[in-house]
Design an enzyme around this catalytic site. Structure first.
Site, PDB file in Angstrom:
ATOM      1  N   PRO A 175      79.187  46.154-113.702  1.00 20.40           N
ATOM      2  CA  PRO A 175      79.953  46.029-114.905  1.00 20.40           C
ATOM      3  C   PRO A 175      79.816  47.143-115.782  1.00 20.40           C
ATOM      4  O   PRO A 175      80.917  47.707-116.431  1.00 20.40           O
ATOM      5  CB  PRO A 175      79.492  44.763-115.277  1.00 20.40           C
ATOM      6  CG  PRO A 175      79.157  43.887-114.226  1.00 20.40           C
ATOM      7  CD  PRO A 175      78.349  44.882-113.371  1.00 20.40           C
ATOM      8  N   PHE A 233      78.471  67.287-114.757  1.00 16.81           N
ATOM      9  CA  PHE A 233      78.292  66.021-114.736  1.00 16.81           C
ATOM     10  C   PHE A 233      77.474  65.442-116.049  1.00 16.81           C
ATOM     11  O   PHE A 233      77.689  64.367-116.494  1.00 16.81           O
ATOM     12  CB  PHE A 233      77.533  65.490-113.399  1.00 16.81           C
ATOM     13  CG  PHE A 233      78.382  65.426-112.263  1.00 16.81           C
ATOM     14  CD1 PHE A 233      79.327  64.456-111.976  1.00 16.81           C
ATOM     15  CD2 PHE A 233      78.343  66.448-111.410  1.00 16.81           C
ATOM     16  CE1 PHE A 233      80.074  64.499-110.709  1.00 16.81           C
ATOM     17  CE2 PHE A 233      78.979  66.631-110.279  1.00 16.81           C
ATOM     18  CZ  PHE A 233      79.908  65.641-109.952  1.00 16.81           C
ATOM     19  N   GLY A 290     116.311  53.483-109.160  1.00 20.31           N
ATOM     20  CA  GLY A 290     116.781  52.633-110.666  1.00 20.31           C
ATOM     21  C   GLY A 290     116.200  51.520-110.966  1.00 20.31           C
ATOM     22  O   GLY A 290     115.024  51.407-110.558  1.00 20.31           O
ATOM     23  N   GLU A 346      86.026  54.670-105.775  1.00 20.68           N
ATOM     24  CA  GLU A 346      85.416  55.234-104.853  1.00 20.68           C
ATOM     25  C   GLU A 346      85.569  56.718-105.390  1.00 20.68           C
ATOM     26  O   GLU A 346      85.728  57.662-104.569  1.00 20.68           O
ATOM     27  CB  GLU A 346      85.935  55.051-103.418  1.00 20.68           C
ATOM     28  CG  GLU A 346      85.572  53.746-102.865  1.00 20.68           C
ATOM     29  CD  GLU A 346      86.101  53.599-101.472  1.00 20.68           C
ATOM     30  OE1 GLU A 346      86.063  54.686-100.790  1.00 20.68           O
ATOM     31  OE2 GLU A 346      86.492  52.484-101.091  1.00 20.68           O
ATOM     32  N   ALA A 373      84.415  56.311 -96.574  1.00 14.26           N
ATOM     33  CA  ALA A 373      85.618  55.473 -96.834  1.00 14.26           C
ATOM     34  C   ALA A 373      86.546  56.391 -97.668  1.00 14.26           C
ATOM     35  O   ALA A 373      87.647  56.127 -97.555  1.00 14.26           O
ATOM     36  CB  ALA A 373      84.952  54.175 -98.019  1.00 14.26           C
ATOM     37  N   TRP A 421      84.023  44.304-109.156  1.00 16.93           N
ATOM     38  CA  TRP A 421      85.142  44.830-108.418  1.00 16.93           C
ATOM     39  C   TRP A 421      84.810  45.212-106.814  1.00 16.93           C
ATOM     40  O   TRP A 421      84.935  46.093-106.262  1.00 16.93           O
ATOM     41  CB  TRP A 421      85.679  46.403-108.967  1.00 16.93           C
ATOM     42  CG  TRP A 421      85.795  46.249-110.331  1.00 16.93           C
ATOM     43  CD1 TRP A 421      85.283  46.627-111.445  1.00 16.93           C
ATOM     44  CD2 TRP A 421      86.985  45.303-110.988  1.00 16.93           C
ATOM     45  NE1 TRP A 421      85.845  46.364-112.804  1.00 16.93           N
ATOM     46  CE2 TRP A 421      86.822  45.564-112.392  1.00 16.93           C
ATOM     47  CE3 TRP A 421      87.968  44.627-110.673  1.00 16.93           C
ATOM     48  CZ2 TRP A 421      87.800  45.031-113.263  1.00 16.93           C
ATOM     49  CZ3 TRP A 421      89.008  44.178-111.440  1.00 16.93           C
ATOM     50  CH2 TRP A 421      88.899  44.281-112.901  1.00 16.93           C
TER      51      TRP A 421
END
Length: 395
Positions: A145, A394, A350, A374, A253, A173
């Site tokens: 979370p 980072f 449209g 990911e 992945a 998730w």
């Protein structure tokens, strides 16, 4: 001097990319395409509208029967397919729906890959054959979370008590979580981050499903809750300690996403192209107007550039030369371009573009999840930025 006759121009393959594929590659692609056309496309709009994926266990078994689960892995009932063949399967599955490709990616490239690469022989024998057959569904617990892009900060812990491990924490998730028979869960230990193979019927483990999603609605997404889950010493993945483990799984992945996103883009482009040839305004098909043709041309260019990029990365993976930075390159470009193709297709349709009678808006909203799971756009930009400059931005 002989004069060669050029093949006719194929609007579905304007660059002749199919010429790069072997008969085996084409057979894999066509098998998955037929399965998706039969088992997903007639129903997926209704699944999406209802926000559920009914019969997921049956679908998993069917995907296992065509060799789509863990298909690039060797042994243990896995197909041992090439990386390109796995990519082609991902493209066809996501052309049906991102949720179906996510089911396959999490099963094969995350849960099965982690056990195959880092597990003990006992763990492999126990889980991989059943997972390859679709008899057992797996999930992969990394995101929390409060910790997504920074998995090093995870709060889930595994502590030794005698010879056992006791696992406590939450993951968020998690695709397949509520229907999984086994979860690969990553946790902080005194030795560093480690992975654990957790049967989901273990006392203290729960996987409540997440509802009220506006993306990946035809997909099972869950929270994992672990309250003093006691595991034997043999539950730990023995061959890796540290973030290298989960990150290598994610790279595998992400490679599938490079292909899969082009499936969503292809479906939206083909829908827009057909619509433009039949929808009439001002006395002729809208595909006959310059602005519409410009949109279609730009969409085709980005779509097939993306497929070429995916194919190139697949060939590199097949010879063991694919770097994680190159996977970031592919995910960053292809998902971003796929979203733009979907949005442009929506403008050609449209008002009809927002209807579930057409796949375009469904693909567009699904890709909003694919864009950030990911690895967010920003994270992949920083991966490439570090590779280009040698400087770590980072932190």
């Amino acid at each position: 001097m002989s004069v060669r006759t050029l093949p006719p121009f194929d609007p579905t393959d304007p660059l002749g990319i199919d010429d790069l594929l072997s008969p085996e590659d084409l057979a894999v692609r066509d098998t998955v395409r037929r399965w998706a056309a039969d088992r997903v496309l007639p129903y997926v709009a209704d699944w999406y509208e209802r926000g559920e994926l009914p019969g997921i266990r049956d679908l998993a078994r069917e995907l296992g029967s065509i060799g789509a689960l863990g298909m690039s892995l060797e042994g243990y009932g896995c197909a041992g397919a090439s990386a390109v063949q796995y990519g082609l399967a991902c493209l066809e599955l996501e052309a049906a729906d991102s949720g179906i490709r996510s089911l396959v990616s999490v099963q094969g490239s995350l849960a099965m890959y982690a056990i195959h690469r880092y597990g003990s022989e006992e763990q492999k024998q126990q889980w991989l054959p059943a997972m390859a057959a679709g008899e057992a569904i797996g999930c992969f617990g990394l995101t929390e979370p409060d910790h997504g892009s920074d998995p090093a900060g995870m709060r889930t812990t595994a502590k030794r008590e005698g010879s056992d491990w006791v696992l406590t924490g939450r993951k968020m998730w998690i695709t397949n979580g509520s229907v999984a028979a086994v979860a690969v869960v990553w946790a902080q230990t005194d030795e560093g981050i480690r992975g654990f193979v957790v049967p989901t019927d273990t006392p203290g483990f729960a996987a409540p499903e997440i509802h009220h999603k506006w993306s990946l609605r035809a997909s099972v997404t869950s929270e994992l809750v672990m309250d003093q889950v006691r595991l034997p010493a043999t539950a730990a993945l023995p061959e890796v300690i540290g973030l290298r483990g989960p990150l290598s799984c994610l790279s595998h992945a992400r490679y599938g996403i490079v292909w899969g996103s082009m499936g969503a883009a292809r479906s939206s482009f083909e829908t827009a192209l057909e619509y433009a040839k039949t929808r009439e305004q001002f006395g002729k098909p809208i595909g006959g107007f310059q602005l519409t043709q410009a949109k279609l041309a730009d969409m085709a260019v980005e779509l097939h550039k993306g497929v070429l990029l995916a194919h190139h990365l697949g060939r590199r993976m097949d010879v063991g030369r694919l770097r994680p930075e190159q996977v970031s390159f592919g995910k960053l470009n292809n998902v971003r371009e796929a979203i733009e193709i979907c949005r442009t297709a929506r403008t050609i349709l449209g008002a009809n573009g927002i209807s579930l009678e057409y796949p375009v808006m469904r693909h567009a909203t699904n890709l909003e999840s694919v864009l950030t799971y990911e690895g967010t756009v920003e994270m992949h930009q920083l991966v490439l930025g570090k590779a280009l400059t040698g400087l770590d931005a980072f932190r």
